[in-house]
Design a protein around this motif. Structure first.
Motif, mmCIF file in Angstrom:
data_model
loop_
_atom_site.group_PDB
_atom_site.id
_atom_site.type_symbol
_atom_site.label_atom_id
_atom_site.label_comp_id
_atom_site.label_asym_id
_atom_site.label_seq_id
_atom_site.Cartn_x
_atom_site.Cartn_y
_atom_site.Cartn_z
ATOM 1 N N LYS A 71 37.565 5.850 56.529
ATOM 2 C CA LYS A 71 37.353 4.417 56.301
ATOM 3 C C LYS A 71 37.791 3.617 57.523
ATOM 4 C CE LYS A 71 37.918 4.116 51.252
ATOM 5 N NZ LYS A 71 38.820 3.602 50.157
ATOM 6 N N LEU B 78 35.388 4.049 60.434
ATOM 7 C CA LEU B 78 34.170 3.263 60.226
ATOM 8 C C LEU B 78 34.416 1.797 60.582
ATOM 9 C CD1 LEU B 78 31.256 3.775 59.059
ATOM 10 C CD2 LEU B 78 32.111 2.769 56.940
ATOM 11 N N GLN B 79 35.547 1.266 60.134
ATOM 12 C CA GLN B 79 35.884 -0.129 60.409
ATOM 13 C C GLN B 79 36.068 -0.384 61.898
ATOM 14 O OE1 GLN B 79 39.383 -0.631 57.980
ATOM 15 N NE2 GLN B 79 38.238 -0.485 56.067
ATOM 16 N N ILE C 97 31.211 9.327 58.044
ATOM 17 C CA ILE C 97 30.558 9.644 56.769
ATOM 18 C C ILE C 97 30.317 11.144 56.671
ATOM 19 C CG2 ILE C 97 28.502 9.253 55.355
ATOM 20 C CD1 ILE C 97 28.294 6.481 56.669
ATOM 21 N N ASN D 25 29.995 8.588 49.465
ATOM 22 C CA ASN D 25 29.337 7.441 48.835
ATOM 23 C C ASN D 25 30.150 6.161 48.996
ATOM 24 O OD1 ASN D 25 27.170 8.984 48.030
ATOM 25 N ND2 ASN D 25 27.894 9.263 45.936
ATOM 26 N N VAL D 26 31.476 6.300 49.037
ATOM 27 C CA VAL D 26 32.331 5.128 49.247
ATOM 28 C C VAL D 26 32.001 4.471 50.582
ATOM 29 C CG1 VAL D 26 34.709 4.350 49.621
ATOM 30 C CG2 VAL D 26 34.219 6.005 47.817
ATOM 31 N N LEU D 27 31.833 5.291 51.607
ATOM 32 C CA LEU D 27 31.508 4.762 52.931
ATOM 33 C C LEU D 27 30.052 4.299 53.004
ATOM 34 C CD1 LEU D 27 33.330 7.336 55.254
ATOM 35 C CD2 LEU D 27 34.233 5.297 54.138
ATOM 36 N N GLY E 273 28.318 3.021 50.761
ATOM 37 C CA GLY E 273 28.145 1.770 50.031
ATOM 38 C C GLY E 273 28.914 0.598 50.618
ATOM 39 N N SER E 274 29.556 0.807 51.757
ATOM 40 C CA SER E 274 30.402 -0.232 52.343
ATOM 41 C C SER E 274 29.585 -1.231 53.162
ATOM 42 C CB SER E 274 31.465 0.402 53.246
ATOM 43 O OG SER E 274 30.857 0.975 54.397
ATOM 44 N N PRO E 275 30.065 -2.471 53.261
ATOM 45 C CA PRO E 275 29.370 -3.456 54.114
ATOM 46 C C PRO E 275 29.404 -3.063 55.584
ATOM 47 C CG PRO E 275 31.474 -4.328 53.319
ATOM 48 C CD PRO E 275 31.214 -3.062 52.559
ATOM 49 N N GLU E 276 30.452 -2.332 55.985
ATOM 50 C CA GLU E 276 30.528 -1.877 57.375
ATOM 51 C C GLU E 276 29.355 -0.962 57.712
ATOM 52 O OE1 GLU E 276 34.666 -2.941 56.128
ATOM 53 O OE2 GLU E 276 33.090 -1.695 55.263
ATOM 54 N N TRP E 277 29.093 -0.009 56.818
ATOM 55 C CA TRP E 277 27.990 0.909 57.082
ATOM 56 C C TRP E 277 26.646 0.195 57.040
ATOM 57 C CZ3 TRP E 277 26.122 4.474 59.660
ATOM 58 C CH2 TRP E 277 24.945 5.142 59.313
#
Length: 211
Positions: free
Chosen positions: A70, A73-74, A101, A114-116, A118-122
């Motif tokens: 996470k 990704l950020q 991911i 799936n958490v990543l 579904g993130s706005p960052e991705w």
């Protein structure tokens, strides 16, 4: 037209950073019409140090692994924004938003990935990648070395399987990419193969190899 960004991605120890450094040198010696690219260094190493993670955390704890991915990704999103705010029109990135991911999928499972996903960052990173050139460095190169930081594959089979996971994930996300064959070992040839694909990504099919 906005120049294409270039993402160099793939499994660990496949020569990504070496290629990014060589591409940086190539463009410094051969000024492109769109100007010099910003260079985004691999953010995972920075995150590991800054937030006191180790490569062992990826395999020893699904919670720690997901937390790490996470953060990566950020930070990837933050660094891409910084690159584009620096005055450069385009960038070359050592890894991308797809990399954490892939690691989450491999070491946490689909639920973690799936958490990543579904993130706005991705969502923001994916949109940028869709308009970029994505080069996947194939696993199986001869320079696999343990530097004490990166997560090493247990064997050649595991290494190759992780490469295939990367490719399958890109396909599922609808991201076209080209594969830089491990058979191309000379760095100047790897640079020329990558540079030759710039501007032609729209003509590549998903998982087209670079000759």
């Amino acid at each position: 037209m906005t120049p294409q960004n270039i993402y160099i991605v793939g499994a660990q120890c496949t020569g990504k950073t070496t290629l990014v450094n060589a591409l940086e040198a190539h463009y410094k010696a051969n000024e492109p019409p769109e100007g010099q690219p910003a260079i985004i260094k691999e953010v995972a190493r920075t995150v590991l140090v800054q937030y006191s993670f180790t490569a062992h955390d990826i395999t020893s704890s699904t919670e720690r692994c997901l937390a790490l991915q996470k953060l990566i990704l950020q930070v990837q999103l933050r660094e891409e924004k910084r690159a584009l705010e620096s005055g450069a029109q385009w960038f070359i990135s050592d890894r991308s938003g797809i990399d954490p991911i892939a690691y989450a999928l491999q070491y946490v499972g689909q639920e973690g990935a799936n958490v990543l996903l579904g993130s706005p960052e991705w969502a923001e990173l994916k949109k940028r990648m869709q308009a970029s050139l994505i080069v996947v460095c194939e696993a199986g190169v001869s320079w696999l070395r343990d530097d004490g930081v990166r997560l090493m594959p247990a064997n050649t089979e595991e290494w190759g399987e992780f490469h295939e996971l990367f490719c399958a994930l890109l396909r599922r996300e609808g991201l076209a990419f080209v594969t830089l064959s491990r058979a191309i070992s000379d760095i100047s040839e790897r640079v020329q193969a990558s540079v030759g694909a710039v501007g032609a990504a729209s003509n590549h099919t998903v998982n087209q190899p670079l000759d």
